[in-house]
Write a protein that holds these residues in place. Structure first.
Motif, short mmCIF file in Angstrom:
data_model
loop_
_atom_site.label_atom_id
_atom_site.label_comp_id
_atom_site.label_asym_id
_atom_site.label_seq_id
_atom_site.Cartn_x
_atom_site.Cartn_y
_atom_site.Cartn_z
N LEU A 89 18.01 7.30 -35.38
CA LEU A 89 17.28 6.25 -36.11
C LEU A 89 18.00 4.92 -36.12
N LYS A 90 19.31 4.91 -36.33
CA LYS A 90 20.04 3.65 -36.43
C LYS A 90 19.90 2.82 -35.16
N ILE A 91 20.03 3.46 -34.02
CA ILE A 91 19.94 2.72 -32.76
C ILE A 91 18.49 2.29 -32.51
N LEU A 92 17.52 3.07 -32.98
CA LEU A 92 16.12 2.68 -32.84
C LEU A 92 15.77 1.51 -33.75
N GLU A 93 16.38 1.47 -34.92
CA GLU A 93 16.12 0.38 -35.88
C GLU A 93 16.82 -0.91 -35.48
N GLU A 94 18.03 -0.80 -34.96
CA GLU A 94 18.81 -1.97 -34.59
C GLU A 94 19.41 -1.79 -33.20
N PRO A 95 18.56 -1.78 -32.16
CA PRO A 95 19.10 -1.55 -30.81
C PRO A 95 19.89 -2.76 -30.32
N PRO A 96 20.95 -2.50 -29.57
CA PRO A 96 21.64 -3.62 -28.93
C PRO A 96 20.66 -4.32 -27.99
N GLY A 97 20.84 -5.59 -27.76
CA GLY A 97 19.91 -6.36 -26.92
C GLY A 97 19.80 -5.84 -25.50
N SER A 98 20.79 -5.10 -25.06
CA SER A 98 20.79 -4.63 -23.68
C SER A 98 20.51 -3.13 -23.59
N ALA A 99 19.74 -2.60 -24.55
CA ALA A 99 19.52 -1.16 -24.59
C ALA A 99 18.04 -0.81 -24.49
N LEU A 100 17.77 0.28 -23.79
CA LEU A 100 16.44 0.84 -23.72
C LEU A 100 16.57 2.34 -23.95
N VAL A 101 15.86 2.85 -24.95
CA VAL A 101 15.88 4.27 -25.26
C VAL A 101 14.50 4.82 -24.91
N LEU A 102 14.48 5.79 -24.01
CA LEU A 102 13.24 6.44 -23.60
C LEU A 102 13.25 7.86 -24.14
N LEU A 103 12.17 8.22 -24.83
CA LEU A 103 12.00 9.58 -25.33
C LEU A 103 10.90 10.23 -24.53
N SER A 104 11.17 11.36 -23.98
CA SER A 104 10.18 12.09 -23.19
C SER A 104 9.85 13.37 -23.92
N THR A 105 8.55 13.65 -24.07
CA THR A 105 8.14 14.88 -24.73
C THR A 105 6.70 15.22 -24.38
N ALA A 106 6.43 16.49 -24.35
CA ALA A 106 5.06 16.96 -24.18
C ALA A 106 4.50 17.38 -25.53
N ALA A 107 5.33 17.30 -26.57
CA ALA A 107 4.93 17.72 -27.92
C ALA A 107 5.30 16.62 -28.91
N MET A 108 4.62 15.49 -28.80
CA MET A 108 4.93 14.33 -29.64
C MET A 108 4.87 14.67 -31.13
N TRP A 109 3.96 15.54 -31.52
CA TRP A 109 3.80 15.89 -32.93
C TRP A 109 5.03 16.59 -33.49
N GLN A 110 5.93 17.10 -32.61
CA GLN A 110 7.13 17.77 -33.08
C GLN A 110 8.32 16.82 -33.21
N VAL A 111 8.16 15.59 -32.77
CA VAL A 111 9.20 14.59 -32.97
C VAL A 111 9.05 14.11 -34.41
N PRO A 112 10.14 14.03 -35.16
CA PRO A 112 10.04 13.62 -36.57
C PRO A 112 9.29 12.29 -36.72
N ARG A 116 9.06 8.72 -34.49
CA ARG A 116 7.78 8.27 -33.90
C ARG A 116 7.42 6.88 -34.40
N SER A 117 7.64 6.61 -35.67
CA SER A 117 7.22 5.32 -36.23
C SER A 117 8.05 4.16 -35.70
N ARG A 118 9.19 4.44 -35.12
CA ARG A 118 10.06 3.39 -34.58
C ARG A 118 10.00 3.33 -33.05
N SER A 119 9.01 4.00 -32.49
CA SER A 119 8.88 4.08 -31.03
C SER A 119 7.51 3.57 -30.60
N GLN A 120 7.47 3.07 -29.37
CA GLN A 120 6.19 2.73 -28.76
C GLN A 120 5.76 3.92 -27.92
N ARG A 121 4.50 4.25 -28.00
CA ARG A 121 4.01 5.42 -27.27
C ARG A 121 3.36 5.00 -25.96
#
Length: 191
Positions: A89-112, A116-121
């Motif tokens: 969560l901390k890195i998703l809330e305040e990412p460094p300017g040079s960072a990209l975090v990709l989350l891959s899942t086939a079960a989005m509903w199981q991601v807390p 999810r609220s801090r991610s673009q789908r």
């Protein structure tokens, strides 16, 4: 997700393609790109742990080696423990300017929900049967017939098919399905 990451690294990227010739593309294809980190469930583990996420977030906070961005890909993000997801969560809330975090899942509903609220789908279309079978053969080294059967048993879901072969349940499921067919043949009409 790998395509998205490779586009971020390519020095000559245009539209949805990469050049595959520049140094970052070559390093990425060889799996040695210093600014790319993949987080996945460790061998023998049932989930992605907090230490794996902490290492990945530390890598994001360092200066990029090749260009201007660092990318972390968390494969099967639904397999993160709650502690790991909270650590992210901390890195998703305040990412460094040079960072990209990709989350891959086939079960989005199981991601807390907090993650999810801090991610673009971005929904990606499933591969065709031919694409899925080709991937299982080329990337996972499955024989053509094994890949076909795994896809059938996994109802066309390529990652599920790969997992069937990886964890050894493919042969067990095939035997079970075959035994149902034999059971139906051996049962006669009621007396």
């Amino acid at each position: 997700c790998h395509l998205l990451a490779s586009q971020e690294f390519c020095a000559e990227a245009s539209d949805a393609s990469v050049c595959v010739q520049c140094a970052p593309c070559r390093a990425f294809r060889q799996g040695v790109h210093g600014d790319f980190c993949v987080v996945r469930r460790s061998e023998g583990k049932v989930s992605i742990g907090i230490d794996q996420i902490r290492q990945a977030t530390q890598a994001l906070q360092q200066t990029p080696l090749y260009g201007s961005i660092k990318v972390v890909l968390i494969e099967a993000a639904d397999q993160m423990t709650l502690a790991a997801a909270n650590s992210l969560l901390k890195i998703l809330e305040e990412p460094p300017g040079s960072a990209l975090v990709l989350l891959s899942t086939a079960a989005m509903w199981q991601v807390p929900p907090t993650v999810r609220s801090r991610s673009q789908r971005l929904s990606l279309p499933p591969p065709t049967v031919e694409e899925a079978q080709h991937w299982l053969e080329a990337e996972r080294g499955m024989a053509a017939e094994t890949a076909r059967r795994a896809l059938q048993l996994a109802e066309g879901k390529v990652i599920s098919a790969a997992m069937l072969e990886t964890d050894g349940t493919l042969s067990v499921r095939q035997a079970l399905v075959q035994s149902f067919g034999e059971a139906n043949l051996s049962v006669g009409p009621p007396s």
